[in-house]
Design an enzyme around this catalytic site. Structure first.
Site, PDB file in Angstrom:
ATOM      1  N   LYS A 132       0.865  -1.188   0.000  1.00 36.91           N
ATOM      2  CA  LYS A 132       0.000   0.000   0.000  1.00 36.91           C
ATOM      3  C   LYS A 132       0.894   1.228   0.000  1.00 36.91           C
ATOM      4  O   LYS A 132       2.041   1.166   0.422  1.00 36.91           O
ATOM      5  CB  LYS A 132      -0.878  -0.004   1.260  1.00 36.91           C
ATOM      6  CG  LYS A 132      -2.105   0.878   1.150  1.00 36.91           C
ATOM      7  CD  LYS A 132      -3.256   0.190   0.458  1.00 36.91           C
ATOM      8  CE  LYS A 132      -4.406   1.145   0.226  1.00 36.91           C
ATOM      9  NZ  LYS A 132      -5.618   0.473  -0.275  1.00 36.91           N
ATOM     10  N   ASP A 172      -7.091   4.512  -4.421  1.00 40.18           N
ATOM     11  CA  ASP A 172      -7.739   4.373  -3.110  1.00 40.18           C
ATOM     12  C   ASP A 172      -8.320   5.763  -2.838  1.00 40.18           C
ATOM     13  O   ASP A 172      -8.545   6.529  -3.793  1.00 40.18           O
ATOM     14  CB  ASP A 172      -6.709   3.949  -2.033  1.00 40.18           C
ATOM     15  CG  ASP A 172      -7.355   3.558  -0.705  1.00 40.18           C
ATOM     16  OD1 ASP A 172      -7.837   2.431  -0.577  1.00 40.18           O
ATOM     17  OD2 ASP A 172      -7.401   4.400   0.226  1.00 40.18           O
TER      18      ASP A 172
HETATM   19  P1  NDP Z   1     -12.889   8.047  -2.651  1.00 41.66           P
HETATM   20  O1  NDP Z   1     -11.808   9.028  -2.451  1.00 41.66           O
HETATM   21  O2  NDP Z   1     -13.452   7.822  -4.002  1.00 41.66           O
HETATM   22  O3  NDP Z   1     -14.123   8.389  -1.679  1.00 41.66           O
HETATM   23  C1  NDP Z   1     -13.937   8.462  -0.294  1.00 41.66           C
HETATM   24  C2  NDP Z   1     -15.246   8.906   0.328  1.00 41.66           C
HETATM   25  O4  NDP Z   1     -15.158   8.780   1.735  1.00 41.66           O
HETATM   26  C3  NDP Z   1     -15.585  10.362   0.060  1.00 41.66           C
HETATM   27  O5  NDP Z   1     -16.968  10.526   0.047  1.00 41.66           O
HETATM   28  C4  NDP Z   1     -14.957  11.062   1.264  1.00 41.66           C
HETATM   29  O6  NDP Z   1     -15.549  12.314   1.587  1.00 41.66           O
HETATM   30  C5  NDP Z   1     -15.240  10.077   2.353  1.00 41.66           C
HETATM   31  N1  NDP Z   1     -14.208  10.193   3.387  1.00 41.66           N
HETATM   32  C6  NDP Z   1     -12.883   9.942   3.252  1.00 41.66           C
HETATM   33  N2  NDP Z   1     -12.228  10.199   4.382  1.00 41.66           N
HETATM   34  C7  NDP Z   1     -13.167  10.617   5.235  1.00 41.66           C
HETATM   35  C8  NDP Z   1     -13.135  11.042   6.592  1.00 41.66           C
HETATM   36  N3  NDP Z   1     -11.971  11.058   7.273  1.00 41.66           N
HETATM   37  N4  NDP Z   1     -14.298  11.386   7.175  1.00 41.66           N
HETATM   38  C9  NDP Z   1     -15.462  11.353   6.485  1.00 41.66           C
HETATM   39  N5  NDP Z   1     -15.563  10.989   5.200  1.00 41.66           N
HETATM   40  C10 NDP Z   1     -14.435  10.620   4.603  1.00 41.66           C
HETATM   41  O7  NDP Z   1     -12.321   6.673  -2.032  1.00 41.66           O
HETATM   42  P2  NDP Z   1     -12.816   5.186  -2.299  1.00 41.66           P
HETATM   43  O8  NDP Z   1     -14.292   5.174  -2.472  1.00 41.66           O
HETATM   44  O9  NDP Z   1     -11.938   4.598  -3.313  1.00 41.66           O
HETATM   45  O10 NDP Z   1     -12.430   4.477  -0.915  1.00 41.66           O
HETATM   46  C11 NDP Z   1     -13.344   4.406   0.194  1.00 41.66           C
HETATM   47  C12 NDP Z   1     -12.884   3.310   1.146  1.00 41.66           C
HETATM   48  O11 NDP Z   1     -12.890   2.040   0.442  1.00 41.66           O
HETATM   49  C13 NDP Z   1     -11.483   3.446   1.719  1.00 41.66           C
HETATM   50  O12 NDP Z   1     -11.454   2.901   3.022  1.00 41.66           O
HETATM   51  C14 NDP Z   1     -10.639   2.565   0.802  1.00 41.66           C
HETATM   52  O13 NDP Z   1      -9.448   2.122   1.431  1.00 41.66           O
HETATM   53  C15 NDP Z   1     -11.614   1.419   0.582  1.00 41.66           C
HETATM   54  N6  NDP Z   1     -11.353   0.592  -0.591  1.00 41.66           N
HETATM   55  C16 NDP Z   1     -11.312   1.150  -1.841  1.00 41.66           C
HETATM   56  C17 NDP Z   1     -11.083   0.356  -2.947  1.00 41.66           C
HETATM   57  C18 NDP Z   1     -11.147   0.900  -4.333  1.00 41.66           C
HETATM   58  O14 NDP Z   1     -11.135   0.080  -5.277  1.00 41.66           O
HETATM   59  N7  NDP Z   1     -11.254   2.198  -4.549  1.00 41.66           N
HETATM   60  C19 NDP Z   1     -10.797  -1.087  -2.791  1.00 41.66           C
HETATM   61  C20 NDP Z   1     -10.971  -1.587  -1.448  1.00 41.66           C
HETATM   62  C21 NDP Z   1     -11.204  -0.753  -0.404  1.00 41.66           C
HETATM   63  P3  NDP Z   1     -14.703  13.671   1.354  1.00 41.66           P
HETATM   64  O15 NDP Z   1     -14.665  13.838  -0.139  1.00 41.66           O
HETATM   65  O16 NDP Z   1     -15.459  14.712   2.079  1.00 41.66           O
HETATM   66  O17 NDP Z   1     -13.335  13.412   1.941  1.00 41.66           O
END
Ligand code: NDP
Length: 452
Positions: A132, A172
């Protein structure tokens, strides 16, 4: 033959040592506890796993790279961020795992994600190791040109550590198609090689796999559906709460809707939206993917069925299913108690470690089906591995073929976790099943490959 309790004592000592050797890394400690606290039955039953040094090697990354990322903003000011790549374990294949760009990123966060990734990747049954990376860079509010300059500077150091047979990053939080494009461009420019398999999550016209953007969310819903089937139910007519509004959340909502469930929420760091009629995905995609806006704009434009709740907890909304899809530790003990009071039947983690250990315990005690991220969200990395296979063969599969493979992989992960939990005396406990099944595959490969 050592007993389970003797083995647990040894593992507890090791956990104390991990905390001592890795100070100020609470997320990594949490992830290590979560895994090691479930391994006693398998280590006690199979003496080869008690071999001195095996688990000690597993919790120590093979390599950790930390580097300076200088870049210029649009005003010409020099900014300096920190870049990370933790290459945790390559016993099963090249290191594989995403890059996260978020201000909360530090070494402990990347190590927790890398450690989880080892077991997740093992569960897919594919040939990928765990890694990662990321940076404390915050892409919010940055222009495309700033993001490009940052990505180019990041890759100018990262390129020497990665490669299609060595380490294959992907997206991510904060790293989507735009960032992967800039990173790939700079890699190609520096190395003078068109090495498609060095990054996954690429654009469709230049080596990306169909269904990769959808894979994590779709896969999580398939996992939730499999857990519900074990209870004799399906997703039809179930109400679902989803957190986040990024890649994982959007395609979770899409698949839930396709399977007849009603997904009524989404959120970002400003608050959450609840929409009684179900989230209108076209509107959400327009706001988040096209306009890069905030979720309050959704409520403003949707009309009477939706309202925006600033701050607050999305878990207050009553539902049959909860699919946390934002970030780590977003669902705590209080939230779990509320979900249970409101009759939740299943919680399936789209995000990595979104549920605190106390909340997991509470949900399991209450008989709620709980799908841990390393199993439930493995669809994303699985399709990344399929993207690598397509790149290697210089071919591209149809969406239908990729989706079919994804469905098979998720079914197989569910079955593996379910059967492993039963075999080790913890029926219905997907956390134990996922940890032990992932561990067995990696540990067997490590033992076969000697002390390295
Ligand atoms: P994105 O950046 O596309 O979206 C993240 C979302 O979560 C946004 O809506 C963001 O809001 C919100 N968010 C992030 N940090 C915070 C926080 N500290 N508090 C509140 N809201 C938060 O990321 P992904 O959708 O790709 O990833 C989401 C999760 O899924 C993560 O845990 C990632 O590790 C996991 N994941 C992702 C994969 C992938 O293929 N993308 C694969 C497996 C797991 P804001 O814009 O306001 O920050």
């Amino acid at each position: 033959m050592t007993t389970r309790s003797e083995t647990q004592t040894t593992l507890d000592h090791l956990l104390t040592e991990i905390e001592h050797r890795n100070p100020a890394q609470p997320e990594f400690h949490q992830a290590a506890h979560e895994v090691l606290e479930t391994l006693a039955p398998v280590v006690a039953a199979r003496p080869e796993y008690a071999e001195p040094g095996l688990i000690e090697r597993l919790v120590e990354p093979e390599r950790q790279v930390i580097f300076r990322v200088p870049w210029q903003d649009d005003q010409g000011r020099v900014r300096v961020n920190r870049g990370f790549r933790v290459e945790f374990n390559s016993a099963l294949g090249p290191y594989k795992g995403g890059l996260r760009f978020h201000p909360s990123v530090n070494l402990g966060v990347i190590k927790f994600l890398g450690f989880e990734q080892i077991f997740k990747n093992a569960l897919t049954g594919l040939g990928i190791g765990g890694g990662k990376g990321g940076s404390d860079f915050d892409p919010h509010g940055r222009s495309d040109a700033e993001v490009m300059r940052f990505c180019q500077s990041f890759m100018t150091e990262l390129y020497r550590h990665i490669g299609e047979h060595t380490d294959v990053p992907a997206g991510d939080i904060g790293v989507g198609g735009r960032e992967i494009g800039y990173l790939f461009g700079q890699y190609r420019r520096i190395t003078n090689r068109w090495e498609a398999g060095v990054l996954t999550g690429k654009g469709r016209g230049w080596g990306g796999s169909l269904i990769r953007p959808e894979a994590t969310g779709y896969g999580n819903v398939l996992f939730a559906a499999a857990m519900m089937r074990e209870r004799g139910e399906d997703l039809e007519g179930q109400t679902a709460v989803v957190s986040g509004s990024g890649n994982v959340a959007i395609y979770t909502i899409e698949k839930l809707t396709a399977l007849g469930a009603n997904a009524v929420t989404c959120s970002d760091s400003s608050g959450y939206v609840v929409d009684e009629k179900g989230i209108d995905l076209d509107l959400l995609k327009q706001i988040k993917e096209v306009e890069c806006g905030r979720v309050d704009a959704y409520a403003e434009r949707r009309g009477a069925s939706a309202r925006f709740v600033p701050g607050g907890s999305v878990w207050d909304v009553p539902a049959d299913l909860a699919l946390p899809s934002a970030t780590q530790n977003e669902l705590d003990e209080n939230a779990a108690a509320t979900l249970i009071r409101n009759g939740v039947k299943a919680v399936s983690e789209g995000a990595n470690m979104p549920t605190t250990p106390e909340a997991v315990h509470l949900l399991q005690q209450a008989g709620v089906a709980f799908g841990p991220g390393k199993a439930a969200n493995a669809g994303g990395v699985a399709v990344s591995a399929l993207e690598m296979a397509q790149n290697h063969a210089r071919t591209s599969w149809t969406a239908a073929r990729v989706e079919e493979e994804l469905a098979d992989i998720m079914t197989s992960i569910h079955t593996t976790c379910h059967e492993t939990a039963e075999r080790y005396g913890a029926p219905g406990d997907y956390v134990t099943g996922a940890n032990i099944a992932g561990f067995e595959r990696v540990a067997d490969a490590m033992l076969a490959q000697g002390v390295i």
